[in-house]
Structures are given as structure tokens and as C-alpha cells.
Design a protein around this motif. Sequence first.
Motif, PDB file in Angstrom:
ATOM      1  N   ASP A 835       0.802  -1.217   0.000  1.00 21.24           N
ATOM      2  CA  ASP A 835       0.000   0.000   0.000  1.00 21.24           C
ATOM      3  C   ASP A 835       0.840   1.275   0.000  1.00 21.24           C
ATOM      4  OD1 ASP A 835      -0.737   0.166   3.578  1.00 21.24           O
ATOM      5  OD2 ASP A 835       1.074  -0.372   2.477  1.00 21.24           O
ATOM      6  N   SER A 836       2.156   1.201  -0.142  1.00 19.89           N
ATOM      7  CA  SER A 836       2.993   2.401  -0.061  1.00 19.89           C
ATOM      8  C   SER A 836       3.748   2.636  -1.359  1.00 19.89           C
ATOM      9  CB  SER A 836       3.988   2.265   1.092  1.00 19.89           C
ATOM     10  OG  SER A 836       4.859   3.376   1.103  1.00 19.89           O
ATOM     11  N   PRO A 837       3.561   3.806  -2.000  1.00 13.27           N
ATOM     12  CA  PRO A 837       4.346   4.109  -3.199  1.00 13.27           C
ATOM     13  C   PRO A 837       5.760   4.584  -2.867  1.00 13.27           C
ATOM     14  CG  PRO A 837       2.859   5.921  -2.724  1.00 13.27           C
ATOM     15  CD  PRO A 837       2.558   4.848  -1.710  1.00 13.27           C
ATOM     16  N   THR A 838       6.039   4.884  -1.596  1.00 12.17           N
ATOM     17  CA  THR A 838       7.375   5.352  -1.199  1.00 12.17           C
ATOM     18  C   THR A 838       8.251   4.151  -0.887  1.00 12.17           C
ATOM     19  OG1 THR A 838       6.482   7.403  -0.296  1.00 12.17           O
ATOM     20  CG2 THR A 838       8.687   6.754   0.421  1.00 12.17           C
ATOM     21  N   ARG A 839       9.350   4.003  -1.616  1.00 11.56           N
ATOM     22  CA  ARG A 839      10.221   2.848  -1.495  1.00 11.56           C
ATOM     23  C   ARG A 839      11.635   3.313  -1.158  1.00 11.56           C
ATOM     24  NH1 ARG A 839       7.130  -2.064  -2.529  1.00 11.56           N
ATOM     25  NH2 ARG A 839       5.100  -1.053  -2.624  1.00 11.56           N
ATOM     26  N   TYR A 840      12.147   2.838  -0.032  1.00 10.33           N
ATOM     27  CA  TYR A 840      13.496   3.194   0.378  1.00 10.33           C
ATOM     28  C   TYR A 840      14.503   2.242  -0.261  1.00 10.33           C
ATOM     29  CZ  TYR A 840      11.673   6.475   3.786  1.00 10.33           C
ATOM     30  OH  TYR A 840      11.050   7.546   4.369  1.00 10.33           O
ATOM     31  N   LEU A 841      15.681   2.770  -0.583  1.00 11.42           N
ATOM     32  CA  LEU A 841      16.774   1.955  -1.100  1.00 11.42           C
ATOM     33  C   LEU A 841      17.421   1.246   0.086  1.00 11.42           C
ATOM     34  CD1 LEU A 841      16.192   4.076  -3.335  1.00 11.42           C
ATOM     35  CD2 LEU A 841      18.630   4.092  -3.841  1.00 11.42           C
ATOM     36  N   LEU A 842      17.431  -0.103   0.043  1.00  7.23           N
ATOM     37  CA  LEU A 842      17.841  -0.892   1.193  1.00  7.23           C
ATOM     38  C   LEU A 842      19.203  -1.545   0.987  1.00  7.23           C
ATOM     39  CD1 LEU A 842      14.376  -2.506   1.987  1.00  7.23           C
ATOM     40  CD2 LEU A 842      15.424  -0.486   3.040  1.00  7.23           C
ATOM     41  N   PRO A 843      19.890  -1.867   2.082  1.00  2.81           N
ATOM     42  CA  PRO A 843      21.258  -2.394   1.982  1.00  2.81           C
ATOM     43  C   PRO A 843      21.384  -3.643   1.127  1.00  2.81           C
ATOM     44  CG  PRO A 843      20.801  -1.719   4.231  1.00  2.81           C
ATOM     45  CD  PRO A 843      19.502  -1.630   3.492  1.00  2.81           C
ATOM     46  N   ALA A 844      20.383  -4.499   1.110  1.00  2.00           N
ATOM     47  CA  ALA A 844      20.470  -5.751   0.355  1.00  2.00           C
ATOM     48  C   ALA A 844      19.978  -5.608  -1.073  1.00  2.00           C
ATOM     49  CB  ALA A 844      19.686  -6.853   1.066  1.00  2.00           C
ATOM     50  N   GLY A 845      19.747  -4.370  -1.513  1.00  2.00           N
ATOM     51  CA  GLY A 845      19.340  -4.144  -2.899  1.00  2.00           C
ATOM     52  C   GLY A 845      17.853  -4.125  -3.108  1.00  2.00           C
ATOM     53  N   GLY A 846      17.074  -3.968  -2.043  1.00  2.00           N
ATOM     54  CA  GLY A 846      15.637  -3.944  -2.189  1.00  2.00           C
ATOM     55  C   GLY A 846      15.064  -2.553  -2.236  1.00  2.00           C
ATOM     56  N   LEU A 847      13.779  -2.485  -2.569  1.00  5.69           N
ATOM     57  CA  LEU A 847      12.987  -1.250  -2.541  1.00  5.69           C
ATOM     58  C   LEU A 847      11.767  -1.552  -1.698  1.00  5.69           C
ATOM     59  CD1 LEU A 847      12.955   0.046  -6.248  1.00  5.69           C
ATOM     60  CD2 LEU A 847      13.977   1.203  -4.299  1.00  5.69           C
ATOM     61  N   ALA A 848      11.731  -1.035  -0.481  1.00 13.42           N
ATOM     62  CA  ALA A 848      10.628  -1.373   0.417  1.00 13.42           C
ATOM     63  C   ALA A 848      10.481  -0.263   1.450  1.00 13.42           C
ATOM     64  CB  ALA A 848      10.880  -2.730   1.075  1.00 13.42           C
ATOM     65  N   GLY A 849       9.892  -0.606   2.599  1.00 14.54           N
ATOM     66  CA  GLY A 849       9.769   0.367   3.663  1.00 14.54           C
ATOM     67  C   GLY A 849      11.123   0.688   4.264  1.00 14.54           C
ATOM     68  N   ALA A 850      11.161   1.744   5.081  1.00 18.63           N
ATOM     69  CA  ALA A 850      12.424   2.185   5.663  1.00 18.63           C
ATOM     70  C   ALA A 850      13.093   1.052   6.429  1.00 18.63           C
ATOM     71  CB  ALA A 850      12.191   3.381   6.578  1.00 18.63           C
ATOM     72  N   GLY A 851      14.419   0.952   6.255  1.00 17.61           N
ATOM     73  CA  GLY A 851      15.175  -0.089   6.903  1.00 17.61           C
ATOM     74  C   GLY A 851      16.237   0.483   7.810  1.00 17.61           C
ATOM     75  N   THR A 852      17.263  -0.309   8.068  1.00 17.56           N
ATOM     76  CA  THR A 852      18.348   0.080   8.956  1.00 17.56           C
ATOM     77  C   THR A 852      19.238   1.107   8.273  1.00 17.56           C
ATOM     78  OG1 THR A 852      18.348  -2.118   9.932  1.00 17.56           O
ATOM     79  CG2 THR A 852      20.306  -0.751  10.291  1.00 17.56           C
ATOM     80  N   PRO A 853      19.598   2.209   8.957  1.00 14.54           N
ATOM     81  CA  PRO A 853      20.483   3.214   8.349  1.00 14.54           C
ATOM     82  C   PRO A 853      21.785   2.565   7.904  1.00 14.54           C
ATOM     83  CG  PRO A 853      19.550   4.030  10.385  1.00 14.54           C
ATOM     84  CD  PRO A 853      19.196   2.586  10.329  1.00 14.54           C
ATOM     85  N   SER A 854      22.218   2.931   6.692  1.00 11.00           N
ATOM     86  CA  SER A 854      23.441   2.352   6.151  1.00 11.00           C
ATOM     87  C   SER A 854      23.944   3.224   5.025  1.00 11.00           C
ATOM     88  CB  SER A 854      23.174   0.921   5.653  1.00 11.00           C
ATOM     89  OG  SER A 854      24.371   0.314   5.213  1.00 11.00           O
TER      90      SER A 854
END
Length: 989
Positions: A835-854
Motif C-alpha cells: 500500500d505504499s508508493p514510497t520505497r526506500y533503497l535498502l542495503p540488500a538491494g531492495g525497494l521497500a519500507g524504511a530499513g536500517t540506516p546504512s
Amino acid sequence: MKPPVPHRRTPWVLASTTALAVFVAGLTFTAATGTAEAATVGAGSYTTDRVGPLPTGCGEMSTNPRQFATANAPAGPIPTNDWWSSLLWKKTNCSFSEPLHAHPLSYQAFTDGLGFSATSTPTISGTATGVGEFKYAYSEDFRVGVTALGVPIVKVDDWSDWTVSPYWSDGVRTMRATIGHGLPFSYFETSGGEANINPTGGSPTVWSNSGSTIGFTIKGHDYVAYAPTGASWSVSNGRITSNLAGKGYFSIALLPTTPTTEATVRAELAATYGQHAHAHITGTRVSYAYNQASGTVNTTYGFTTEAKQGTTTKTVVSLYPHQWKALTGSTPLTLTYPSARGRMKVLAGVSEFRTSMKYHGVLPELPAVGTGSGADLAQLKDQLAALRGNPMDARGGDTYWTGKGLGRAARIAEIADLVGDTETRTVALNAIRTTLNDWFTAAPGKTARIFYYDENWGTLIGYPASYGSDLELNDHHFHYGYFIAAAATLAKFDPSWARQDQYGGMVDLLIRDANNYSRSDTRFPYLRDFDIYAGHDWASGHGSFHAGNNQESSSEGMNFANALIQWGQATGNTAVRDAGVFIYTTQAAAIQEYWFDADDENFPEGFGHSTVGMVWGDGGAYATWFSAEPEMIQGINMLPVTGGHLYMGYNPDYNKVNYAELVRNNGGEPTVWRDILWQFLALGDPDAALSKLRANPGYTPEEGESRAHTFHWIRNLAALGQPDTSITANHPLATVFNRNGSRTYVASNITATPLTVTFSDGTSLTVAAGKTATKGAHTWSGGNANGGIDPTGSPSPDPSETSPSPDPSETSPSPDPSETSPSPDPSETSTPPSDSPTRYLLPAGGLAGAGTPSTVTVAGAGGANRDGTPHNPLVFTSTGLDMTYAGGQTTFDLFLDANQAVGNGVQARVSYDLTGDGTFDRVETYRYFATDPVPGYEHYTQNVGLLSSTGTLGNLSNGTVKVEVWSAIGVNPTTLGIGDQSFVKLPYA
């Protein structure tokens, strides 16, 4: 061989026959630290936090530049570059002023009053083949004051377009004077004592003293003082005094030179001037109108007066040569004044006068009639191709040298467009866009390549500054003219970039800073650098040289004026365009008179030169700030060479005279700046210029030039001939050339619809959208100013021309996990929040919800240009998406830090596979973002604009979105903040 010399001035050092040293002590500055406060202007921004040196002077000038203005003075920023600015901007004379060269009189403020000088015989120094100058230096005849007046500081009580009112007050006595350009009268209001005229240049000879009028001569100059009716003048020990019958006002006039000094002639002149002596001028105002249909600029110079006595409200004025040669509706008297600008002619009994000048048009660039085919076209295209790796060739990071680089790239883009070289055009435009976006963005922590607005001074300063553009407020029109001209070229090809809600607002601020065209805009002084009455710019304003203000490169001033025309035309802003036409046309006439003296009337006999490198308030100098070489003394008033510099060919015979002097003074043909000098010669003798160019293929280009532009310019003038000033056009981007009696009509259409241009001789020329066309001796149509522009205004180049199919070995490698991104974790890439169009760039190469700062490292480009071509990209992917397209566009915010690395640029591409079938239905490649060498994150967003796009967006059904990030330029790595920082927002509900 003479070595190339760095171009521009060195503050306080003049390469002339007069040694001049000015010492500025106690100037210290501590660089600002911390996060700069950014003020947004559309997609751009500037900072309001101090990031570098500010203008300085006496007392608290850096923070309180109005400290020498009275409470009555006009509100808003102080004029900094006027002929009288040293009254306000006290830099070295902390109490009074420097000499003020108003013409036909010069003045200087002192503790006891106002000094008068009417120097009529110049001092000439130097030689006819080397540096030299002529000066009508301040040499005082007398001072006007109030008996016993002694003030610690002279302030300014009022100013208008070309007048100023200095003010004296010692607590008991006061005096207010009004003086101005072209005024033989000076007006005074006094209190607390008798008005007195104290001769300082020798005893006066009084030749008339009757009632309220006294006539006297000092050092051969005739003056008349006019007191109110009922007053009288007394003379004692050479001093002239009056109680003014208690009315507290009077005026003094300098009488014009006459062939005779007979008393009857003086008496007649005194009576004529006396009719207007009590119509005190209280203000001046210029108004101008560009009549596009007739190709004329009509200017009105108006005077507001107050009748102190009687009913007469008209006055007496004197006109400079560029004015009286264009005068309309009035006939000047035969009376004249000598001046540093030549003979000034008198108009009596006027409240205004008008001039009408022909505007002969400018072009984005010369048409390629001589380089449009065959061997010359092949040569030009080879020269253009050689520039793709470095179109700007910037020699420094300050505003001036960045501007020079932008100017070079703009010439390359214009020429490449004309001859169909879209690859070079795209590279040059990208360089312009990236550079301007960088300078027009005040990111947090950024202290370089940034513009700062100082509210106290009412100025926008670019840092790094250079040549006094910060401490002296020098040269803003020189520096910013290059930025504006390059922006105008970019606006033709990418009109969306130039919108006010994008970067157009920042361009407008640069225009307003150097020459604010709107009287209602109180952020900047009106026409800061342009001296309305003198008809030309001043590069500096505080006048701390005892010679008034100065301007060296008249041609760089014209680069600014032309930039306004081009920008205004490209963006549909007629106010900017018309201001540019006014400045351009007026200054073109002034340059012919005061820098070139094309009619051989204004330079004094014995000077020995056909041109000056610098114009000063009190004269002119065959010299520059930075070199004594003849090539640079003459060449500095020729560069840059653009389609807006055709005015240099209005008197083609003069071009040959000027070049011949260069060869004479140089002891032979030029050895530096040869391309600039040949291009100037080509406007007078194109065949000779082309012969010199072909005979010297190994010349070194001037710092802002390219071989491609020089060849294009000279070769095409050899076909076209010289500008034909007998014909005008009803379009601002049109002109006529004449070669041996055969005319070629030229017009440029930068709009998206066809255009018909009509010339004053009845010739009409239809120009297709985005084309430059010619008619007559040469019939040609070329260029594609709107080529590759999609409806959003973003370039969508033909992939076969601008974005070639990449070599798989370069663009689609199997990335090294240590350099790019590991295979995405399915838990992050396959099952994102639905349900979210906002996708964060994640350490493992994903696009999803906010993850661990890196953070992750974007590898450098290896020194190659990877613009538009992913190389070792970081890849972030989201799959299995079911989302409804909501319209709009992709947005993103990538956190980038290049630390102290210079020359890096990071690029992003967003790809949409709408159905998960492995084919990307929409691919958006964004222009790269040039990072700064200052530690701290910068924000790379979609506001940089699209470089290219393919396909269309639609609903996602088991779809995939992929984000790729790589280095487009630069050899060093860049840090990308991910996890809870960088994100992409998809245009989906």
C-alpha cells in the motif's frame, strides 16, 4: 612567442603609465560555518547565510551600507556602481568622497563644501605604440559652502537616475547640493550662514556683478552664480559671498566654451542660462521603448524641476555624443562643452529630450552558409567532435571562469545544432545544465558553487567570487552575463528547465542583481551596473582611484545585454528582452564613441591610439588591469565573440584600422588571442581574417574559445560579408549582411511555430520552427532548436544520435558485488508493503519500507564519460507489485556525499516492468547530479530533469520496479545513504 596571460583584472594594479597604489588595511574575514539557510526559487535556491567575503569600506559598511545616507534618502539598496557612488560607498575616503566625474563638471565633497572642476585640457601620457592614457583629471577651481561650515562626514540626501544630492550638516549650518550627469547647473539649499564661493584654483576674475547674479572666471572657465531676487553677491579677498536675501537657495552654472571671450557674449549666455537658473532639478528619470515593428529604441530622458522663483520649470542640459547623434524632436544649440567623452552639446529650455536609435538585431549564432556542406562542414564537424569530452573547458571554479566555460559550451551547442551534430549538442547542453543546476542549488552544508543574497547591500554574490565580485561588487554583469547567455541557449532546447517553477527564477535573480529592470523590485538597485546617462556599464563603483569609475571589457558588458535579449526571447519575457534591447542599442552607440572613437572625434589630439582598453570617469587608457600586451589591450573589448556581438562590425572600416594598430603596436601579427582578434577583423575584412586563420592552424585558442567556433565564425562571415546597418527587422533575432553589394537576410526562430520576419526594405523571410533561415545571396535553413523536445519540455533524443545502444560489455556487466549491490533478499524485494508508493533503497538491494540506516559506495566512472550509460550500477529492485497508476511522475531523493572529491557526477535510472514479464515498459534516465567537494549529504532529486525516457506508465500487475545508480563522470567514489534515507516515490495510489 609571448606566453598566454591569465585574463581579467588584478584589483588595485593598473598596467598603465601611471603607477597607482591603494592600500586597504584591516580587512579580515572569517568564513561562515554550519548549514547555510536556503531560499528556494522554483527548483533552485540561494543561501541567505554568509558564506564568503562581503563588500567593505569605512565603518560598518559590510553590514550597514546605508550609514552614509540620510533619513530622507530613497529606501532600498544603495546604488553601488554609479558615477557618484563613492559618496555612499566610502571605501578609502571615509569622510567625504572621491572625485565625481559628472561631465561637463567634476566635483568632490570636502568638510567645508563641494569642490568644482572644469578641466578642459587633457593630460596625455605614455606613447602612441605602447600603454598610454588621457585624463581630464579633477583640478579644483573653487569650493561652494556656507561660511564656517565644517562637517565630519558628508552624507547623501537623495538620488535619481543620474543625479545625486550630497548633504552637509555640522549642527548649525547645512547645505544640500544637487548635481548630475550632463548638467551645467549645480543647485544649492543652505541654512545657518552666508553662501560662499571660495576660489582654490587662483583668484577669480569677476566680469559681471549685478544684483543677484555674479559672473566670474577661474583658470579660464566661466561661471555664473544666481541668487534669489533681492540678494546680492560680495567679493572680498577673492571670496564670493551672499546672504541669499534669507531665502536659502542659489545655483551656479558653467558656461559653454565660445570662440570669443567678449563681455557681450558672456552676458548673453549668462542671461540665457539665467532664465532657467531657479528651476532647480529635483529628479531625473529615463523611460525607453523597443518598437519591434520599426526596429527602433526610443528613449526619453526626463527632468523634474521645482520653480524656486518665477514660473519657469524648464532647464539647460548638455548631451554626450551618443545622445546628440541620435537626438530626435529637438535641435541642440551650437554651444558645446569639452569633456572626457568628446564634445557635449547644449539643449536649453527643456524638461526632457528624446533619442531614437536603430536596433540592428542579434542572432543566437551566425548561420552556417559557408560551413554547411563539403570539406568545410567536415572540418567543422571534426572540430566539434573533438570537444565532446570537455565542452566547457573551465579554467577555474569561480563565477568568472565558470561563466567563461558556460559561454564556450553555449557556442558549441549553437553551432552543433546548426550543422546537425546532435551528439555534440547534447553533450554541451548537458554540461551547461549540470553546471547551472549545481550553482543554482544551495544544498545544506554547501559553501561553494553557490549564490548568496545579502539584504543589506541588495546583491546576489556567487562564491567562489573573483576579481572583486564580492569585496568590490565588481563585474557582476561580466560574470553573470555568461550564466544568463548559457541559460538562454539551454532554454531553447529544454524550455521546461527555464520555467519560473524550475530554474528560470534563479536566472532572473542574476539579471536583476546586475541590472534590475523593474523599478518596483526593491531587492536590488535599478540598473546597478548601467549608467543611464553615460550609456554604458561601470565595472566598479566606489571610485577609489581618483579617476572615477572604470570599465574595461565593454564587450563582456554587451554579452550581458545580449544575454537578456536571448533569455527574454526564449522565455517570452518581453520586459527582460526589452531591457536587453535598450542596454544593447544604447551601449553599442557608446562603445563606438568612447572605446573605439570610430568617427575619430572624441579622443584628444596627441593620444595616438584608435581604441582604449579602459574607459575611466576622467578619460581613457590604452591599458588593461592585467596586461600591457597590445593583443589583450585591444582584445579585451572584443571577447566573447557571439551572435550578439555583431555591433563590433557596424563600422567595418574601423575594424581594419583597429587591427592595423594592433600589428603596429605589437611589432607584427598577434601571437596570443589570435582567434579573438581574427574574429573581430572578420567583421571588417573577412577574407583577410580567413586567410590568417587558414595559415595558422596551430594557434592556441583563447581561454573561452574553441577552434570550432572560430572557424565557424570567420568562414561564414567570409560568405555573408559585414552587418548591413541600413536595414532593420521586425524581429529581435534577425539581421542583414552585405558582401560586395549582395545582401543576405537572416532570422532565427526559436519557437515551436513558423515565423515570418519582415525587413525595413520590404523583404520577408519565413522561418520554420526551431530553425535559422537566410534569404538573398545565400538561401539556407538549418538548426533544430526544438529538436528532441517532448511535450513536457525534456529532451528525448533520438537514441541513434544521442544515446547509442550500449556495448553490453560496458553497460550490462555482471556487477561485482563489492562494487554494486548483492542479489536482493527476496524478503525485501518480492514482498514490499503493497500500500505504499514510497520505497526506500535498502542495503540488500531492495525497494521497500524504511530499513536500517546504512551507506553503500557508488564506484567512480574510471575517468570515462558514462552519461546515460549505466556502468557498474548499484541496483535496487521491487517485484510482485500490484498498484494503480495515479498519474504524475516519478520522484526521488538520493542522499549523496562525494566528500572532498572534485568532478563527480552520479546518475539514476528508474525502470518499470508493468506485468513482470521481463520487459521494461517505461525507462526514465535522469540527468546526472554534479556533487560538490564539501563533506555532507547533498540531495539528488528528479528536479535535475530527464535525460531520456521511453514507453509509458500504466497499472502494475505483478510488476517490477528497478532503480539503478552509477557514476556518470569522475574518478572517485561517492557515498549513497540508504536504509532510511534515499527513497523513490512511485506515481501510484
